[in-house]
Motif scaffolding. Structure first.
Motif, PDB file in Angstrom:
ATOM      1  N   LEU A 155     -12.374   2.539   3.422  1.00 22.30           N
ATOM      2  CA  LEU A 155     -11.794   3.336   4.503  1.00 22.30           C
ATOM      3  C   LEU A 155     -12.438   4.708   4.626  1.00 22.30           C
ATOM      4  N   ASP A 156     -13.444   4.987   3.786  1.00 18.98           N
ATOM      5  CA  ASP A 156     -14.203   6.231   3.868  1.00 18.98           C
ATOM      6  C   ASP A 156     -13.303   7.454   3.743  1.00 18.98           C
ATOM      7  N   SER A 157     -12.229   7.317   2.977  1.00 21.96           N
ATOM      8  CA  SER A 157     -11.293   8.423   2.773  1.00 21.96           C
ATOM      9  C   SER A 157     -10.371   8.058   1.613  1.00 21.96           C
ATOM     10  N   VAL A 158      -9.907   9.038   0.867  1.00 23.13           N
ATOM     11  CA  VAL A 158      -8.981   8.783  -0.241  1.00 23.13           C
ATOM     12  C   VAL A 158      -7.748   8.058   0.282  1.00 23.13           C
ATOM     13  N   VAL A 159      -7.361   6.974  -0.388  1.00 21.59           N
ATOM     14  CA  VAL A 159      -6.183   6.200   0.006  1.00 21.59           C
ATOM     15  C   VAL A 159      -5.038   6.553  -0.948  1.00 21.59           C
ATOM     16  N   TYR A 160      -4.020   7.233  -0.431  1.00 21.98           N
ATOM     17  CA  TYR A 160      -2.907   7.656  -1.274  1.00 21.98           C
ATOM     18  C   TYR A 160      -1.834   6.589  -1.415  1.00 21.98           C
ATOM     19  N   ASN A 161      -1.664   5.769  -0.376  1.00 16.89           N
ATOM     20  CA  ASN A 161      -0.522   4.859  -0.358  1.00 16.89           C
ATOM     21  C   ASN A 161      -0.819   3.698   0.583  1.00 16.89           C
ATOM     22  N   ILE A 162      -0.356   2.499   0.236  1.00 19.41           N
ATOM     23  CA  ILE A 162      -0.455   1.348   1.140  1.00 19.41           C
ATOM     24  C   ILE A 162       0.916   0.698   1.229  1.00 19.41           C
ATOM     25  N   ALA A 163       1.159   0.008   2.344  1.00 19.09           N
ATOM     26  CA  ALA A 163       2.456  -0.633   2.542  1.00 19.09           C
ATOM     27  C   ALA A 163       2.276  -1.934   3.301  1.00 19.09           C
ATOM     28  N   LEU A 164       3.002  -2.967   2.870  1.00 20.48           N
ATOM     29  CA  LEU A 164       3.058  -4.265   3.525  1.00 20.48           C
ATOM     30  C   LEU A 164       4.488  -4.517   3.983  1.00 20.48           C
ATOM     31  N   SER A 165       4.649  -5.034   5.184  1.00 27.07           N
ATOM     32  CA  SER A 165       5.987  -5.324   5.684  1.00 27.07           C
ATOM     33  C   SER A 165       6.610  -6.448   4.871  1.00 27.07           C
ATOM     34  N   PRO A 166       7.880  -6.297   4.450  1.00 28.10           N
ATOM     35  CA  PRO A 166       8.531  -7.365   3.672  1.00 28.10           C
ATOM     36  C   PRO A 166       8.983  -8.541   4.526  1.00 28.10           C
ATOM     37  N   ILE A 167       8.920  -8.413   5.869  1.00 26.89           N
ATOM     38  CA  ILE A 167       9.443  -9.471   6.738  1.00 26.89           C
ATOM     39  C   ILE A 167       8.441  -9.967   7.769  1.00 26.89           C
ATOM     40  N   ALA A 168       7.384  -9.192   8.050  1.00 29.09           N
ATOM     41  CA  ALA A 168       6.489  -9.527   9.159  1.00 29.09           C
ATOM     42  C   ALA A 168       5.496 -10.610   8.771  1.00 29.09           C
ATOM     43  N   ASP A 169       5.015 -11.341   9.787  1.00 34.63           N
ATOM     44  CA  ASP A 169       3.958 -12.314   9.561  1.00 34.63           C
ATOM     45  C   ASP A 169       2.631 -11.846  10.139  1.00 34.63           C
ATOM     46  N   HIS A 170       2.577 -10.566  10.591  1.00 32.17           N
ATOM     47  CA  HIS A 170       1.322 -10.073  11.163  1.00 32.17           C
ATOM     48  C   HIS A 170       0.308  -9.682  10.084  1.00 32.17           C
ATOM     49  N   LEU A 171       0.748  -9.527   8.836  1.00 33.47           N
ATOM     50  CA  LEU A 171      -0.136  -9.242   7.701  1.00 33.47           C
ATOM     51  C   LEU A 171      -0.989  -7.990   7.913  1.00 33.47           C
ATOM     52  N   LEU A 172      -0.369  -6.958   8.447  1.00 30.94           N
ATOM     53  CA  LEU A 172      -1.048  -5.674   8.592  1.00 30.94           C
ATOM     54  C   LEU A 172      -0.712  -4.789   7.404  1.00 30.94           C
ATOM     55  N   VAL A 173      -1.739  -4.172   6.833  1.00 27.52           N
ATOM     56  CA  VAL A 173      -1.549  -3.229   5.733  1.00 27.52           C
ATOM     57  C   VAL A 173      -1.649  -1.812   6.301  1.00 27.52           C
ATOM     58  N   ALA A 174      -0.591  -1.038   6.168  1.00 29.24           N
ATOM     59  CA  ALA A 174      -0.621   0.355   6.607  1.00 29.24           C
ATOM     60  C   ALA A 174      -1.157   1.210   5.468  1.00 29.24           C
ATOM     61  N   CYS A 175      -2.149   2.035   5.766  1.00 27.41           N
ATOM     62  CA  CYS A 175      -2.821   2.831   4.745  1.00 27.41           C
ATOM     63  C   CYS A 175      -2.650   4.316   5.039  1.00 27.41           C
ATOM     64  N   ALA A 176      -2.067   5.036   4.081  1.00 32.15           N
ATOM     65  CA  ALA A 176      -1.958   6.488   4.170  1.00 32.15           C
ATOM     66  C   ALA A 176      -3.172   7.089   3.478  1.00 32.15           C
ATOM     67  N   THR A 177      -4.014   7.780   4.236  1.00 29.92           N
ATOM     68  CA  THR A 177      -5.277   8.279   3.707  1.00 29.92           C
ATOM     69  C   THR A 177      -5.412   9.777   3.920  1.00 29.92           C
ATOM     70  N   GLN A 178      -6.500  10.313   3.419  1.00 29.98           N
ATOM     71  CA  GLN A 178      -6.797  11.729   3.587  1.00 29.98           C
ATOM     72  C   GLN A 178      -7.089  12.076   5.044  1.00 29.98           C
ATOM     73  N   HIS A 179      -7.412  11.070   5.830  1.00 34.96           N
ATOM     74  CA  HIS A 179      -7.643  11.259   7.260  1.00 34.96           C
ATOM     75  C   HIS A 179      -6.302  11.362   7.978  1.00 34.96           C
ATOM     76  N   PRO A 180      -6.143  12.239   8.984  1.00 37.60           N
ATOM     77  CA  PRO A 180      -4.839  12.432   9.647  1.00 37.60           C
ATOM     78  C   PRO A 180      -4.485  11.331  10.645  1.00 37.60           C
ATOM     79  N   ALA A 181      -4.676  10.087  10.287  1.00 42.66           N
ATOM     80  CA  ALA A 181      -4.272   8.955  11.119  1.00 42.66           C
ATOM     81  C   ALA A 181      -3.961   7.779  10.212  1.00 42.66           C
ATOM     82  N   VAL A 182      -2.885   7.069  10.513  1.00 43.21           N
ATOM     83  CA  VAL A 182      -2.540   5.874   9.748  1.00 43.21           C
ATOM     84  C   VAL A 182      -3.543   4.782  10.077  1.00 43.21           C
TER      85      VAL A 182
END
Length: 453
Positions: A155-182
């Motif tokens: 992701l070309d930026s420090v990754v502080y946190n990741i999250a996966l939905s416990p119910i969704a089937d879209h399989l998207l990983v949300a990444c909190a990074t040093q960049h000001p955008a999710v």
């Protein structure tokens, strides 16, 4: 649990769920530290008390699978990863406590993460796979059986946190990074789909709604908490405002794109939804824990007092006890507060307990640090609740993992008294040694003369 309650249940006057909640809540309130040891190697024959720690450079994160509640993942500050079986201790220590050795582990190599692990999470529908994030800018997918990575995203930026939905089937990983955008990663396509822009600083935490598979919340160093609808081209729904105790327009307050509303007067590095999705808990560097109504965006004004400490950029995520084990609207939250765990009533903010490790466990870990260990402080870096059991696990910067299990208060008091007696005995021995050394040095320092007649 008294006889009257059992009689009421047997005659049908009391619902069985009420009795079960009462028994389970008593166990939650009885959580105590144990001397359980997680070690990279077994004790030596010459010194049975000698154990290594779980991760020599410190433990950054923990995760427990939610299917069996049996397997524990730990991520180290040196990029190592360990997998532990909580039902099969490898041996028993000389003082009778279980010692766990990893089922498998990875060390720092060129094939794995090059810097410390920031977050671990099991695959939402299959505990045979998990994801990791790191300070080396990457997110990886691993097999739980082999601990071999099968995919890597830079992701070309420090990754502080990741999250996966416990119910969704879209399989998207949300990444909190040093960049000001999710950043959103699609595990199906193996590509970064799009970004959610709106924050003005590095994003430290993100969390999916447990009841709406398209709703995501994020917190950043700018002090804001934003809600997103990933189905929309302009996904932001609104922000939280610490001054708003009413709620604006029946949703998270403020107009879209606004940057002036703050949830905290400092970086937001902790975020957790309640199981029903009606509230979200946020933690910030202003030394505050806040609880918000997610339908209106209102600050519930729960006051957790002046003891809260929070000063690191790394994720600091509290843990909620399962609501099925507690009386209605008596949710209990566990907060990792530097060297202790603070236990609060969620909606009132009342402090219920302060959990601290046994002095014996701390000495055991301090005396078995090994070479190359840098973090010597006993700071708590992460918490994990064991599914299907009333057990809590904590990660520590000194490289150890602690287990907290229900025990009668009387037993805990006896342990504390024994520890105090041992400390007093050691102090007494030290004083005697000091007195003898003073006498010895005094005698040796005297000048001896021989007089003649």
């Amino acid at each position: 649990m008294n006889t009257q309650q059992l009689l009421s249940r047997s005659f049908g006057f009391t619902d069985h769920n009420v009795l079960r909640r009462h028994a389970a809540s008593r166990l939650i309130y009885a959580l105590q530290p144990t001397t359980t040891t997680f070690s990279q190697r077994p004790p030596s024959k010459d010194n049975p008390a000698d154990h290594s720690v779980a991760h020599p450079s410190g433990v950054n994160t923990l995760a427990i699978d939610k299917f069996e509640g049996r397997y524990l993942l730990s991520g180290g500050a040196d990029s190592s990863i360990g997998l532990w079986d909580l039902e099969e201790p490898s041996s028993i220590s000389h003082h009778g406590s279980p010692v766990y050795l990893p089922l498998s582990s990875t060390t720092k190599t060129s094939e794995e993460h090059k810097l410390g692990i920031t977050q671990l999470c099991f695959y939402p529908f299959d505990s045979l796979a998990f994801l990791s994030s790191s300070y080396d800018h990457t997110v990886k997918i691993y097999s739980s059986e082999t601990l071999q990575d099968s995919a890597s995203f830079d992701l070309d930026s420090v990754v502080y946190n990741i999250a996966l939905s416990p119910i969704a089937d879209h399989l998207l990983v949300a990444c909190a990074t040093q960049h000001p955008a999710v950043r959103l990663i699609d595990l199906r396509s193996g590509a970064s789909t799009h970004s959610l822009a709106g924050h003005s600083g590095a994003i430290l935490s993100c969390a999916w709604s447990p009841v709406r598979d398209h709703i995501l919340a994020s917190g950043a160093t700018d002090g804001s908490v934003r809600f997103w609808d990933i189905r929309r081209s302009v996904g932001e729904l609104g922000t939280l405002d610490l001054e708003d105790s009413v709620g604006v327009m029946g949703r998270p307050s403020s107009t879209r794109g606004s940057v002036q509303n703050k949830a905290h007067r400092g970086p937001v590095n902790g975020m957790l939804w309640t199981e029903d999705g009606k509230h979200i808990i946020t933690c910030g560097h202003d030394q505050r824990i806040r609880v918000w109504d997610t339908d209106t965006g209102a600050n519930t004004l729960a006051n957790f007092g002046p003891m809260v400490r929070n000063s690191h950029l790394a994720p600091l995520i509290p843990v909620l006890a399962p609501v099925c084990d507690l009386p209605v609207e008596k949710d209990v939250v566990f907060y990792p507060n530097e060297h202790e765990i603070l236990v609060y009533e969620l909606f009132e903010g009342n402090l219920l307990r302060r959990l601290k490790r046994l002095e014996q466990a701390r000495k055991l870990n301090e005396g078995s640090s090994g070479k190359g260990r840098r973090n010597v402080k006993d700071r708590i870096t992460a918490l994990a609740w064991r599914a299907h059991d009333i057990e809590l696990y904590s990660a520590h910067a000194d490289g150890s993992i602690a287990a907290w299990k229900p025990r009668p208060t009387e037993d805990a008091l006896l342990d504390e008294e024994e520890e105090q007696e041992r400390d007093e005995a050691e102090s007494s021995k030290k004083r005697k040694r000091d007195v003898l050394e003073d006498i010895y040095h005094d005698l040796m320092g005297r000048k001896i003369t021989f007089g003649g007649s």
